[in-house]
Design an enzyme around this catalytic site. Structure first.
Site, PDB file in Angstrom:
ATOM      1  N   GLY A  20       2.835  -4.761 -34.252  1.00 39.98           N
ATOM      2  CA  GLY A  20       3.518  -4.212 -35.416  1.00 39.98           C
ATOM      3  C   GLY A  20       3.994  -5.376 -36.264  1.00 39.98           C
ATOM      4  O   GLY A  20       3.772  -6.544 -35.913  1.00 39.98           O
ATOM      5  N   CYS A 319      -0.352   0.825  -1.017  1.00 38.91           N
ATOM      6  CA  CYS A 319      -0.227   2.263  -0.760  1.00 38.91           C
ATOM      7  C   CYS A 319      -1.593   2.952  -0.679  1.00 38.91           C
ATOM      8  O   CYS A 319      -2.446   2.744  -1.543  1.00 38.91           O
ATOM      9  CB  CYS A 319       0.591   2.867  -1.901  1.00 38.91           C
ATOM     10  SG  CYS A 319       0.875   4.610  -1.678  1.00 38.91           S
ATOM     11  N   ARG A 418      10.522   8.011   4.860  1.00 38.98           N
ATOM     12  CA  ARG A 418      10.066   7.910   3.470  1.00 38.98           C
ATOM     13  C   ARG A 418       9.003   8.968   3.153  1.00 38.98           C
ATOM     14  O   ARG A 418       8.780   9.324   2.010  1.00 38.98           O
ATOM     15  CB  ARG A 418       9.507   6.500   3.245  1.00 38.98           C
ATOM     16  CG  ARG A 418       9.199   6.201   1.820  1.00 38.98           C
ATOM     17  CD  ARG A 418       8.848   4.744   1.582  1.00 38.98           C
ATOM     18  NE  ARG A 418       8.900   4.506   0.158  1.00 38.98           N
ATOM     19  CZ  ARG A 418       7.889   4.727  -0.656  1.00 38.98           C
ATOM     20  NH1 ARG A 418       6.730   5.106  -0.186  1.00 38.98           N
ATOM     21  NH2 ARG A 418       8.021   4.537  -1.956  1.00 38.98           N
TER      22      ARG A 418
HETATM   23  P1  RVP Z   1       3.712  -2.636  -5.731  1.00 39.50           P
HETATM   24  O1  RVP Z   1       4.738  -3.255  -6.639  1.00 39.50           O
HETATM   25  O2  RVP Z   1       2.453  -2.257  -6.439  1.00 39.50           O
HETATM   26  O3  RVP Z   1       3.449  -3.475  -4.524  1.00 39.50           O
HETATM   27  O4  RVP Z   1       4.323  -1.259  -5.229  1.00 39.50           O
HETATM   28  C1  RVP Z   1       5.559  -1.169  -4.586  1.00 39.50           C
HETATM   29  C2  RVP Z   1       5.903   0.284  -4.390  1.00 39.50           C
HETATM   30  O5  RVP Z   1       4.944   0.901  -3.509  1.00 39.50           O
HETATM   31  C3  RVP Z   1       7.226   0.547  -3.723  1.00 39.50           C
HETATM   32  O6  RVP Z   1       8.331   0.446  -4.580  1.00 39.50           O
HETATM   33  C4  RVP Z   1       7.038   1.955  -3.182  1.00 39.50           C
HETATM   34  O7  RVP Z   1       7.269   2.934  -4.174  1.00 39.50           O
HETATM   35  C5  RVP Z   1       5.565   1.983  -2.831  1.00 39.50           C
HETATM   36  N1  RVP Z   1       5.313   1.816  -1.384  1.00 39.50           N
HETATM   37  C6  RVP Z   1       6.027   1.128  -0.460  1.00 39.50           C
HETATM   38  N2  RVP Z   1       5.397   1.260   0.731  1.00 39.50           N
HETATM   39  C7  RVP Z   1       4.329   2.021   0.507  1.00 39.50           C
HETATM   40  C8  RVP Z   1       3.342   2.457   1.479  1.00 39.50           C
HETATM   41  O8  RVP Z   1       3.316   2.017   2.620  1.00 39.50           O
HETATM   42  N3  RVP Z   1       2.474   3.363   1.070  1.00 39.50           N
HETATM   43  N4  RVP Z   1       4.284   2.342  -0.802  1.00 39.50           N
END
Ligand code: RVP
Length: 503
Positions: A20, A319, A418
């Site tokens: 912008g 994850c 969790r």
């Molecule tokens: P990243 O920053 O991409 O490494 O992601 C961190 C996030 O992944 C955490 O804040 C949480 O929400 C998520 N997490 C943590 N453990 C796991 C898992 O084992 N699936 N996921």
């Protein structure tokens, strides 16, 4: 018939910001990254704000006490991991609150009977060369001496030599009295040409150290996030099972903000947890909730009383929830959808609930995009796990330093709370992996670089504050071909192998 979202869900790598107009005042020095951490009423100030839009993930590999102090020093907040016994989590919070800015709890402690071998092992583990000798060998014992690298010659001394035979004994030490101010401590350090000043109470018990180098950095930390007693701000993760025991212990330890740590937060258990906190503490205890990925989830947690709401399912680097359970949503789309719901809620109620984009940040510019998509701040795991202040181990692999990084849903962390869906309390299958990330050095240097990039991008967009970026950013979807165009292309990038062949 099931509801189908019309658009595919997308992630940050699929977007770019379109510049912008930048006026003469649009310079990085003029950019403010201050952002609300907890909800507030229209026209009022939030009870807690961040000075930078970054918080560290509620993870064993990421958020311990050292990380919490280091990040608060830069203006962000750590959420100490909840997948540990209540007492040890509360102890971590207590230690962060005990280490006033510039006053550091002793993390390297020996007893009189420790040996030179113990000294060397401890130095290797912590990387610190100042060690307290206390009667108990613990950080809060009676201080009887100090060991620094000036006290021993590794090559000349027997490794079994006892610490009491080569330490600098207490009566030879210059110490500060508990309660002195940071500038008084600094005066003593300068007057006696010290590198560190142990602070002891009237019973000679060790309270903290003030290091010369820390005093200098304290003066250089305009963003430091402190409470009214000049202590670091710290958060902690809780779950929806043992909150009746965990929350009181954390509150008693001095925690500033809580978050319910769950991979999927659109549930009656989160509502019950928030309700319990409100019944026992009213609004005095701040509590975030999540994670959600659409407006329905947001509205539910907003009505339940959450102070902030986290967004993101399955985007974390470690994850595998999407693969295992088939739930989730692209992080950019999820953030945008929840931000729209947040704005709608604000219009209708006059209450602004900050949202946090959690997981999946790969490049620094993804943070700027997340803010442009409506996030008030981001939570990062992989990013912070690379730093020396993270509680995970540094290892050498093929000559390169790496840090261990494992998910809370991995077999290593076994944080079943969790992923709790009620019923039997156990882990049924993994939703995370165990991995390595390249070691990147100090948090301070890396965060400075990241913030510099965010500020430069904001200037390109003509925005000096996060609310301006949320309002005025222009965002474009990019085709896969133009993503290729964004990197170096159609050239041979010089590296050592190519250079070696150039005659
Ligand atoms: P990243 O920053 O991409 O490494 O992601 C961190 C996030 O992944 C955490 O804040 C949480 O929400 C998520 N997490 C943590 N453990 C796991 C898992 O084992 N699936 N996921």
């Amino acid at each position: 018939m099931a509801k189908f979202f019309k658009e595919p869900s997308r992630t940050f790598s699929e977007y770019l910001l379109v510049p912008g107009y930048s006026g003469p005042d649009c310079t990085p020095d003029n950019v403010s990254l201050k952002t609300p951490l907890v909800k507030f009423k229209k026209g009022e100030e939030p009870a807690l704000s961040l000075n930078i839009p970054m918080v560290s993930a509620v993870m064993q590999a990421v958020s311990g006490e050292e990380m919490a102090c280091a990040l608060s020093r830069e203006g962000g907040v750590s959420f100490i991991y909840g997948s540990q016994p209540i007492e040890s989590q509360a102890e971590m919070v207590r230690n962060v609150k005990a280490s006033k800015a510039g006053f550091v709890g002793s993390d390297s402690n020996l007893s009189l009977d420790s040996t030179l071998a113990d000294v060397l092992a401890l130095k290797k583990k912590t990387g610190h060369s100042t060690m307290a000798v206390t009667d108990t060998g613990k950080r809060d014992g009676k201080l009887v001496g100090l060991v620094t690298s000036r006290d021993f010659r590794e090559s000349r001394m027997d490794k079994n030599t006892k610490v009491k035979d080569f330490m600098t004994a207490f009566d030879k030490l210059i110490v500060g009295k508990d309660g002195i101010s940071l500038s008084e401590a600094n005066d003593i350090i300068w007057e006696h040409k010290l590198n560190q000043l142990p602070i002891v109470d009237e019973n000679q018990r060790l309270k903290a150290f003030v290091f010369r180098k820390d005093y200098d950095s304290h003066k250089e930390n305009p963003n430091e996030l402190l409470d009214e007693n000049k202590r670091y701000i710290v958060g902690a993760g809780i779950n929806t099972r043992d909150y009746a025991q965990r929350v009181p212990a954390l509150v008693e330890a001095g925690v500033d903000v809580l978050v319910i740590d769950s991979s999927e937060g659109y549930s009656c258990w989160q509502k019950d947890t928030i309700q319990w906190v409100r019944e026992h503490y009213g609004d005095s205890v701040k509590i975030g909730a999540g994670n959600v990925v659409d407006g329905d989830g947001f509205r539910f947690l907003a009505e339940a009383g959450a102070d902030f709401i986290k967004v993101g399912i399955g985007g974390g680097s470690i994850c595998i929830t999407r693969e295992q359970k088939g739930i989730g949503r692209g992080q950019a789309t999820a953030t945008l959808d929840v931000a729209n719901a947040r704005d709608e809620y604000f219009k209708n109620t006059g209450i602004y609930i900050p949202i946090c984009s959690d997981g999946g940040i790969v490049h620094d510019y993804h943070i700027t995009l997340a803010l442009a998509f409506g996030a008030d701040f981001v939570m990062l795991g992989r990013y912070f796990a690379r730093f020396k202040e993270a509680p995970n181990k540094r290892v050498s692999i093929n000559g390169n330093y790496m840090k261990e990084y494992w998910g809370e849903g991995s077999a290593r962390a076994r944080n079943w709370q969790r992923y709790d869906v009620g019923g039997e309390g156990k882990m049924s299958f993994v939703e995370g992996v165990d991995s390595f990330v390249p070691y990147a050095g100090s948090l301070r240097d890396n965060v400075a670089l990241t913030l510099s990039k965010i500020k430069h991008t904001m200037c390109n967009c003509g925005c000096l504050t996060i609310p301006e970026l949320q309002r005025d950013a222009k965002v474009t979807l990019v085709s896969s071909t133009s993503i290729v165009e964004g990197g170096a292309h159609d050239v041979v990038v010089r590296d050592e192998n190519v250079d070696a062949k150039v005659q």
